[in-house]
Design a protein around this motif. Structure first.
Motif, PDB file in Angstrom:
ATOM      1  N   TYR A 165      77.690  64.306  45.384  1.00  0.00           N
ATOM      2  CA  TYR A 165      77.346  65.709  45.625  1.00  0.00           C
ATOM      3  C   TYR A 165      75.848  65.877  45.865  1.00  0.00           C
ATOM      4  O   TYR A 165      75.422  66.651  46.728  1.00  0.00           O
ATOM      5  N   LEU A 166      75.048  65.139  45.115  1.00  0.00           N
ATOM      6  CA  LEU A 166      73.602  65.199  45.332  1.00  0.00           C
ATOM      7  C   LEU A 166      73.242  64.666  46.714  1.00  0.00           C
ATOM      8  O   LEU A 166      72.353  65.202  47.392  1.00  0.00           O
ATOM      9  N   HIS A 167      73.933  63.625  47.145  1.00  0.00           N
ATOM     10  CA  HIS A 167      73.682  63.069  48.475  1.00  0.00           C
ATOM     11  C   HIS A 167      74.057  64.072  49.562  1.00  0.00           C
ATOM     12  O   HIS A 167      73.338  64.232  50.562  1.00  0.00           O
ATOM     13  N   ALA A 168      75.187  64.768  49.382  1.00  0.00           N
ATOM     14  CA  ALA A 168      75.598  65.779  50.364  1.00  0.00           C
ATOM     15  C   ALA A 168      74.564  66.893  50.471  1.00  0.00           C
ATOM     16  O   ALA A 168      74.232  67.344  51.578  1.00  0.00           O
ATOM     17  N   ALA A 169      74.042  67.337  49.319  1.00  0.00           N
ATOM     18  CA  ALA A 169      73.008  68.375  49.339  1.00  0.00           C
ATOM     19  C   ALA A 169      71.764  67.870  50.076  1.00  0.00           C
ATOM     20  O   ALA A 169      71.152  68.600  50.871  1.00  0.00           O
ATOM     21  N   ALA A 170      71.409  66.609  49.838  1.00  0.00           N
ATOM     22  CA  ALA A 170      70.238  66.037  50.500  1.00  0.00           C
ATOM     23  C   ALA A 170      70.431  65.968  52.015  1.00  0.00           C
ATOM     24  O   ALA A 170      69.485  66.181  52.786  1.00  0.00           O
ATOM     25  N   LEU A 171      71.654  65.684  52.456  1.00  0.00           N
ATOM     26  CA  LEU A 171      71.918  65.641  53.892  1.00  0.00           C
ATOM     27  C   LEU A 171      71.660  66.999  54.546  1.00  0.00           C
ATOM     28  O   LEU A 171      71.292  67.075  55.726  1.00  0.00           O
ATOM     29  N   LEU A 172      71.874  68.070  53.780  1.00  0.00           N
ATOM     30  CA  LEU A 172      71.638  69.417  54.293  1.00  0.00           C
ATOM     31  C   LEU A 172      70.222  69.910  54.006  1.00  0.00           C
ATOM     32  O   LEU A 172      69.854  70.999  54.455  1.00  0.00           O
ATOM     33  N   GLY A 173      69.454  69.133  53.237  1.00  0.00           N
ATOM     34  CA  GLY A 173      68.138  69.594  52.819  1.00  0.00           C
ATOM     35  C   GLY A 173      68.222  70.772  51.875  1.00  0.00           C
ATOM     36  O   GLY A 173      67.343  71.647  51.857  1.00  0.00           O
ATOM     37  N   ALA A 174      69.279  70.812  51.055  1.00  0.00           N
ATOM     38  CA  ALA A 174      69.542  71.948  50.178  1.00  0.00           C
ATOM     39  C   ALA A 174      69.251  71.602  48.723  1.00  0.00           C
ATOM     40  O   ALA A 174      69.411  70.451  48.297  1.00  0.00           O
ATOM     41  N   ASP A 175      68.826  72.591  47.957  1.00  0.00           N
ATOM     42  CA  ASP A 175      68.650  72.463  46.517  1.00  0.00           C
ATOM     43  C   ASP A 175      70.039  72.450  45.875  1.00  0.00           C
ATOM     44  O   ASP A 175      70.820  73.388  46.074  1.00  0.00           O
ATOM     45  N   PRO A 176      70.401  71.398  45.109  1.00  0.00           N
ATOM     46  CA  PRO A 176      71.733  71.360  44.497  1.00  0.00           C
ATOM     47  C   PRO A 176      72.064  72.613  43.684  1.00  0.00           C
ATOM     48  O   PRO A 176      73.220  73.056  43.670  1.00  0.00           O
ATOM     49  N   ALA A 177      71.072  73.193  43.022  1.00  0.00           N
ATOM     50  CA  ALA A 177      71.314  74.388  42.215  1.00  0.00           C
ATOM     51  C   ALA A 177      71.653  75.599  43.068  1.00  0.00           C
ATOM     52  O   ALA A 177      72.134  76.613  42.546  1.00  0.00           O
ATOM     53  N   ARG A 178      71.423  75.501  44.376  1.00  0.00           N
ATOM     54  CA  ARG A 178      71.738  76.597  45.283  1.00  0.00           C
ATOM     55  C   ARG A 178      72.906  76.243  46.196  1.00  0.00           C
ATOM     56  O   ARG A 178      73.076  76.830  47.259  1.00  0.00           O
ATOM     57  N   CYS A 179      73.718  75.265  45.753  1.00  0.00           N
ATOM     58  CA  CYS A 179      74.909  74.864  46.496  1.00  0.00           C
ATOM     59  C   CYS A 179      76.171  75.297  45.755  1.00  0.00           C
ATOM     60  O   CYS A 179      76.221  75.285  44.524  1.00  0.00           O
ATOM     61  N   ILE A 180      77.185  75.652  46.512  1.00  0.00           N
ATOM     62  CA  ILE A 180      78.515  75.915  45.970  1.00  0.00           C
ATOM     63  C   ILE A 180      79.397  74.730  46.341  1.00  0.00           C
ATOM     64  O   ILE A 180      79.485  74.360  47.520  1.00  0.00           O
ATOM     65  N   ALA A 181      80.035  74.115  45.346  1.00  0.00           N
ATOM     66  CA  ALA A 181      80.915  72.974  45.573  1.00  0.00           C
ATOM     67  C   ALA A 181      82.357  73.396  45.380  1.00  0.00           C
ATOM     68  O   ALA A 181      82.671  74.209  44.495  1.00  0.00           O
ATOM     69  N   ILE A 182      83.243  72.831  46.198  1.00  0.00           N
ATOM     70  CA  ILE A 182      84.672  73.129  46.109  1.00  0.00           C
ATOM     71  C   ILE A 182      85.416  71.818  45.943  1.00  0.00           C
ATOM     72  O   ILE A 182      85.342  70.931  46.803  1.00  0.00           O
ATOM     73  N   ASP A 183      86.120  71.672  44.835  1.00  0.00           N
ATOM     74  CA  ASP A 183      86.816  70.422  44.539  1.00  0.00           C
ATOM     75  C   ASP A 183      88.139  70.733  43.854  1.00  0.00           C
ATOM     76  O   ASP A 183      88.325  71.825  43.284  1.00  0.00           O
ATOM     77  N   ASP A 184      89.061  69.748  43.874  1.00  0.00           N
ATOM     78  CA  ASP A 184      90.404  69.996  43.349  1.00  0.00           C
ATOM     79  C   ASP A 184      90.821  69.022  42.254  1.00  0.00           C
ATOM     80  O   ASP A 184      91.996  68.981  41.882  1.00  0.00           O
ATOM     81  N   SER A 185      89.886  68.215  41.742  1.00  0.00           N
ATOM     82  CA  SER A 185      90.232  67.272  40.675  1.00  0.00           C
ATOM     83  C   SER A 185      89.223  67.379  39.547  1.00  0.00           C
ATOM     84  O   SER A 185      88.090  67.829  39.763  1.00  0.00           O
ATOM     85  N   HIS A 186      89.615  66.943  38.349  1.00  0.00           N
ATOM     86  CA  HIS A 186      88.655  67.018  37.245  1.00  0.00           C
ATOM     87  C   HIS A 186      87.496  66.042  37.463  1.00  0.00           C
ATOM     88  O   HIS A 186      86.374  66.309  37.054  1.00  0.00           O
ATOM     89  N   PHE A 187      87.749  64.922  38.173  1.00  0.00           N
ATOM     90  CA  PHE A 187      86.646  64.014  38.514  1.00  0.00           C
ATOM     91  C   PHE A 187      85.619  64.741  39.383  1.00  0.00           C
ATOM     92  O   PHE A 187      84.407  64.660  39.157  1.00  0.00           O
TER      93      PHE A 187
END
Length: 252
Positions: A165-187
């Motif tokens: 998730y941190l890598h995905a935010a970095a690809l967008l140049g986004a602050d992780p704390a200002r990202c919304i993540a959508i996931d379907d597993s407890h992992f």
């Protein structure tokens, strides 16, 4: 990838201080964008049965949906009592690719939800790049995310570690704390939570166990709800009755 820039207006937190809005949305792939979880379980169940390891299908889903390939291999080899065959990756990869090309579909409602999102988007998945791109291309979603696709192959540790998730935010140049993540597993939920993101836990295929009890995690059940949820999150007053930093060990 085509996207519009994030809104610049701020919202106010409970103390009246200005809070920056969310600036990106990061999606898991399997079970969130594409309906592939059951296909993966069916392929793995069949191939493991050929090796003499017969899992109950419900147990397989509970233990392995959303897990990293390393966790899967280590757990299966412990249960099997020996290493997986040397050709396991090639055989399972080939079987999964065939199943995806034949049967994978987009999660109902996700295409319309993506069309409504004005923020940059990315993918953060425990799957490998080849499988992610095959899945998305088969359902005509690849162009919406390319090149912001983060795989567990890119980072030291897959979910539940926050790395992908941190890598995905970095690809967008986004602050992780200002990202919304959508996931379907407890992992995945715990990975995004540990990355400091606001998490929408998608329970379209059933309840997710062991979710952190915190206002930073919200469940929903239908992708048609997503545009309104994202809209509400941009306007919400931040705060929680349970401190988020203390909630990782608490489950509902």
């Amino acid at each position: 990838m085509t996207s519009e820039s994030a809104p610049t207006a701020s919202v106010m937190d409970a103390s009246g201080a200005a809070t920056l809005p969310y600036e990106a949305v990061i999606f898991d792939c399997d079970g969130v964008l594409v309906d592939s979880e059951e296909l993966a379980m069916e392929v793995s169940h069949r191939l493991l049965a050929e090796l003499g390891l017969h899992y109950d299908p419900a147990e397989m889903r509970r233990r392995f949906v959303g897990c990293s390939s390393r966790f899967f291999r280590e757990t299966v080899e412990a249960d099997l009592g020996r290493p997986l065959p040397e050709d396991w990756d090639a055989r399972s990869g080939s079987a999964m690719a065939a199943a995806l090309r034949r049967d994978v579909a987009a999660i109902p409602g996700v295409e319309a939800a993506l069309r409504s999102i004005r923020l940059p988007v990315a993918v953060a998945s425990n799957s490998g790049h080849e499988r992610i791109r095959l899945s998305l291309d088969t359902v005509d979603l690849l162009d919406r995310f390319e090149p912001a696709i983060a795989s567990a192959e890119d980072v030291p540790d897959g979910k539940p570690a926050p790395d992908v998730y941190l890598h995905a935010a970095a690809l967008l140049g986004a602050d992780p704390a200002r990202c919304i993540a959508i996931d379907d597993s407890h992992f995945g939920v715990r990975a995004a939570y540990s990355a400091g993101m606001r998490v929408l836990a998608f329970e379209g295929a059933g309840e997710i166990a062991e979710l952190p009890r915190c206002d930073r995690v919200t469940t929903f059940h239908d992708m048609r709800e997503l545009p309104a949820l994202l809209d509400a999150l941009q306007r919400e007053v931040l705060g929680s009755s349970i401190p988020c930093d203390d909630a990782i060990g608490q489950t509902r």
